[in-house]
Scaffold this motif. Sequence first.
Motif: not given
Length: 333
Positions: A107-112, A120-130
């Motif tokens: 997975e990938v974490l996004l910190r904005l 803001v902290t968001l989380r990308f997963t293989p099912k939610s790459p966008v």
Amino acid sequence: MRAAVFVFLALSLICAPQAGKAHALDPGYLDLRQLAHGTWQVLWRVPDVKGQPMNIGAVLPEHCKPGRSPEPTSEGAAWVSTWVAECDAEIAGQTVTIDGLERQKNEVLLRLQPLNSETVTLRFTPKSPVLTIPVNPSTWTVLVSYFQLGFEHILAGWDHLLFVVALFVLVRDPWRLVGAVTAFTVAHSITLAMATLGILNVPAAPVEAIIALSIVFLALEILKHKKGKLRLSEQYPWIVCFCFGLLHGLGFAGALSEIGLPPQDIPTALLAFNVGVEGGQLAFIGTLSLLILTWRTVAPPIAAQFHSIAALVAGYAIGCVSVYWLVERISGF
């Protein structure tokens, strides 16, 4: 027959390619920090895969230039690239993509980090790459992201799971087992917070070696068990778990420090991560209990026949894996 499942789990750890690493499924990390209106500092961290960066890439909104990450450089366990992106419009409400994530297990974490609003902290997963960057972010996104991170982190940490498996073999009473696991969580929460906040600083390599040593200790406790005579870990499981939990917390801190914490919500992120770890441990114990119940129901004669040697076999299997980790980690100092 509680330990039949553990034998297969332990043997699978020996064969697993990530068995020597505590956190083989470390997430990627994307940090967007606003420097001025329309200007963003970008940090992109990609997990290492056999000496090469994982085949994923960060794609910023279309009006940001450059919109893709440059070639990363190795920093040991990860590959990192940094650049400055100029965006012609606000990125709130726009989409960020992790290209290729759908083909991975990570997975990938996004910190904005905008200048004039909350991090803001968001989380990308293989099912939610966008993902779409929220216009009005809330603390709830941090809670959800870091809870999921803690939950999945414990399930991807083979050494922490094997520690729980050893406890499961030793502590037969369900409530005592839950109490021991909770004491483990309380302890690692303390050192995790101290290490993450910079109060406590311990090198990662010795910590990982001592974590392996803690599993060796529990394996010896299993092998030295005698009927009618309780070992230390059986009499006072919560004390043993609390002491070792302090060490395991330092291991968790190593992974969490690489990911980072949102400056505006550090207490929330720490709490959510720890609750996620506790949830992952309890879910793992529940799954093991269900497997054993199924085993006893489907094949009671075989289960009863194997019962006398199950703990012994499980103890040797857990001991072999943990000794292998201990030697490997000490040799890597």
